[in-house]
Design a protein around this motif. Structure first.
Motif, PDB file in Angstrom:
ATOM      1  N   LEU A 108       0.828  -1.203   0.000  1.00  0.00           N
ATOM      2  CA  LEU A 108       0.000   0.000   0.000  1.00  0.00           C
ATOM      3  C   LEU A 108       0.864   1.255   0.000  1.00  0.00           C
ATOM      4  O   LEU A 108       0.621   2.209  -0.750  1.00  0.00           O
ATOM      5  CB  LEU A 108      -0.932   0.003   1.209  1.00  0.00           C
ATOM      6  CG  LEU A 108      -2.144  -0.921   1.139  1.00  0.00           C
ATOM      7  CD1 LEU A 108      -2.781  -1.081   2.514  1.00  0.00           C
ATOM      8  CD2 LEU A 108      -3.164  -0.397   0.147  1.00  0.00           C
ATOM      9  N   GLN A 131       1.174   3.840  -3.256  1.00  0.00           N
ATOM     10  CA  GLN A 131       0.718   5.216  -3.057  1.00  0.00           C
ATOM     11  C   GLN A 131       1.812   6.196  -3.466  1.00  0.00           C
ATOM     12  O   GLN A 131       1.525   7.253  -4.031  1.00  0.00           O
ATOM     13  CB  GLN A 131       0.330   5.453  -1.598  1.00  0.00           C
ATOM     14  CG  GLN A 131      -0.339   6.814  -1.406  1.00  0.00           C
ATOM     15  CD  GLN A 131      -0.693   7.073   0.034  1.00  0.00           C
ATOM     16  OE1 GLN A 131       0.039   6.666   0.923  1.00  0.00           O
ATOM     17  NE2 GLN A 131      -1.798   7.741   0.262  1.00  0.00           N
ATOM     18  N   GLY A 170      -7.745  -0.393  -5.450  1.00  0.00           N
ATOM     19  CA  GLY A 170      -8.319   0.116  -4.207  1.00  0.00           C
ATOM     20  C   GLY A 170      -7.861   1.521  -3.896  1.00  0.00           C
ATOM     21  O   GLY A 170      -8.657   2.367  -3.459  1.00  0.00           O
ATOM     22  N   LEU A 171      -6.586   1.813  -4.113  1.00  0.00           N
ATOM     23  CA  LEU A 171      -6.073   3.162  -3.887  1.00  0.00           C
ATOM     24  C   LEU A 171      -6.726   4.166  -4.827  1.00  0.00           C
ATOM     25  O   LEU A 171      -7.009   5.311  -4.446  1.00  0.00           O
ATOM     26  CB  LEU A 171      -4.558   3.182  -4.067  1.00  0.00           C
ATOM     27  CG  LEU A 171      -3.730   2.535  -2.947  1.00  0.00           C
ATOM     28  CD1 LEU A 171      -2.268   2.440  -3.352  1.00  0.00           C
ATOM     29  CD2 LEU A 171      -3.878   3.318  -1.643  1.00  0.00           C
ATOM     30  N   LYS A 198     -10.159   4.890  -3.488  1.00  0.00           N
ATOM     31  CA  LYS A 198     -10.085   5.760  -2.311  1.00  0.00           C
ATOM     32  C   LYS A 198      -9.703   7.177  -2.693  1.00  0.00           C
ATOM     33  O   LYS A 198     -10.209   8.153  -2.128  1.00  0.00           O
ATOM     34  CB  LYS A 198      -9.084   5.181  -1.313  1.00  0.00           C
ATOM     35  CG  LYS A 198      -9.089   5.908   0.024  1.00  0.00           C
ATOM     36  CD  LYS A 198      -8.311   5.153   1.085  1.00  0.00           C
ATOM     37  CE  LYS A 198      -8.457   5.858   2.427  1.00  0.00           C
ATOM     38  NZ  LYS A 198      -7.769   5.141   3.507  1.00  0.00           N
ATOM     39  N   LEU A 231      -7.804  -0.111   3.745  1.00  0.00           N
ATOM     40  CA  LEU A 231      -8.326   1.023   2.995  1.00  0.00           C
ATOM     41  C   LEU A 231      -9.587   1.600   3.630  1.00  0.00           C
ATOM     42  O   LEU A 231      -9.822   2.807   3.567  1.00  0.00           O
ATOM     43  CB  LEU A 231      -8.613   0.607   1.549  1.00  0.00           C
ATOM     44  CG  LEU A 231      -7.386   0.323   0.674  1.00  0.00           C
ATOM     45  CD1 LEU A 231      -7.818  -0.223  -0.675  1.00  0.00           C
ATOM     46  CD2 LEU A 231      -6.543   1.576   0.495  1.00  0.00           C
ATOM     47  N   ASP A 259      -4.650   7.169   5.468  1.00  0.00           N
ATOM     48  CA  ASP A 259      -3.369   6.963   4.805  1.00  0.00           C
ATOM     49  C   ASP A 259      -2.209   7.172   5.770  1.00  0.00           C
ATOM     50  O   ASP A 259      -1.259   6.406   5.809  1.00  0.00           O
ATOM     51  CB  ASP A 259      -3.232   7.923   3.620  1.00  0.00           C
ATOM     52  CG  ASP A 259      -4.220   7.603   2.519  1.00  0.00           C
ATOM     53  OD1 ASP A 259      -4.454   8.478   1.684  1.00  0.00           O
ATOM     54  OD2 ASP A 259      -4.753   6.476   2.511  1.00  0.00           O
TER      55      ASP A 259
END
Length: 207
Positions: free
Chosen positions: A54, A58, A76-77, A80, A193, A198
């Motif tokens: 993750l 990112q 998923g990122l 989000k 998530l 974050d």
């Protein structure tokens, strides 16, 4: 070995196994097609943990995803980042395709593994019936093989059924463990998530 010799060998194998050989050969083809597909889908190793993944994607969103979990993390990122409502529902829908992909042909492989020894047992029973028929008529040799042919068929089909089932069972177990690990990783991605900011999971990754 030339082509004619290979064809002759195949004919001899089919003759040795009797009527159960065609379905056994079909089981072999289906088994290794299913196992091959599952292996190909899950062949890429996971080189880092979910939290580290993750953090990595990112910071490096342009990097290519090399396995299923990495593709799920990137997707998923992105969800989000777009700030979609009901993130968990969107993640469930997005990850369903991954879960279905890694589970594809699992049922087929399991059915083939169960059926193959039964087909071998059927061939064994048929071979023993032929043997006893030959004994009853005192026929050592006949068009169907007589006593020797019946015993040969009984042993050969049993061997073929186990030869299909045992390697298939071992490979299927290994792939199932890998599938379960991927499912757990996908569930962890959803949890991180949905329930952590974050900054929170980045802090945990650095600690």
């Amino acid at each position: 070995m030339n082509l004619s010799e290979q064809i002759l060998l195949i004919k001899e194998l089919f003759a040795a196994g009797g009527i159960v050989m065609p379905p056994l050969v079909l089981c072999i083809l289906l088994l290794w097609y299913g196992l091959g597909y599952r292996f190909w889908v899950m062949k890429e190793p996971k080189l880092m943990g979910v939290r580290d993944m993750l953090k990595y994607y990112q910071a490096h969103g342009d990097k290519p995803a090399r396995n299923i979990v990495a593709r799920a993390v990137k997707q998923g990122l992105e969800l989000k980042r777009r700030g979609v409502k009901n993130l968990r529902r969107h993640l469930d829908a997005a990850f369903y395709d991954y879960e279905r992909e890694i589970g594809k042909f699992s049922v087929l492989v399991r059915v083939v593994i169960l059926i193959s020894p039964l087909l071998g047992l059927l061939g064994t029973v048929m071979g023993m019936i032929e043997t006893f028929d030959s004994l009853a008529t005192m026929t050592l040799f006949s068009q169907s093989g007589g006593i020797a042919g019946g015993i040969s068929q009984a042993l050969f089909t049993t061997q073929m059924g186990l030869t299909v089932a045992i390697p298939g069972l071992l490979a299927h177990s290994i792939l199932n463990r890998k599938q379960n690990q991927i499912v757990q990783d996908l569930a962890q991605v959803k949890d991180l998530l949905c329930h952590q900011t974050d900054s929170h999971y980045l802090t945990k990754s650095n600690s």
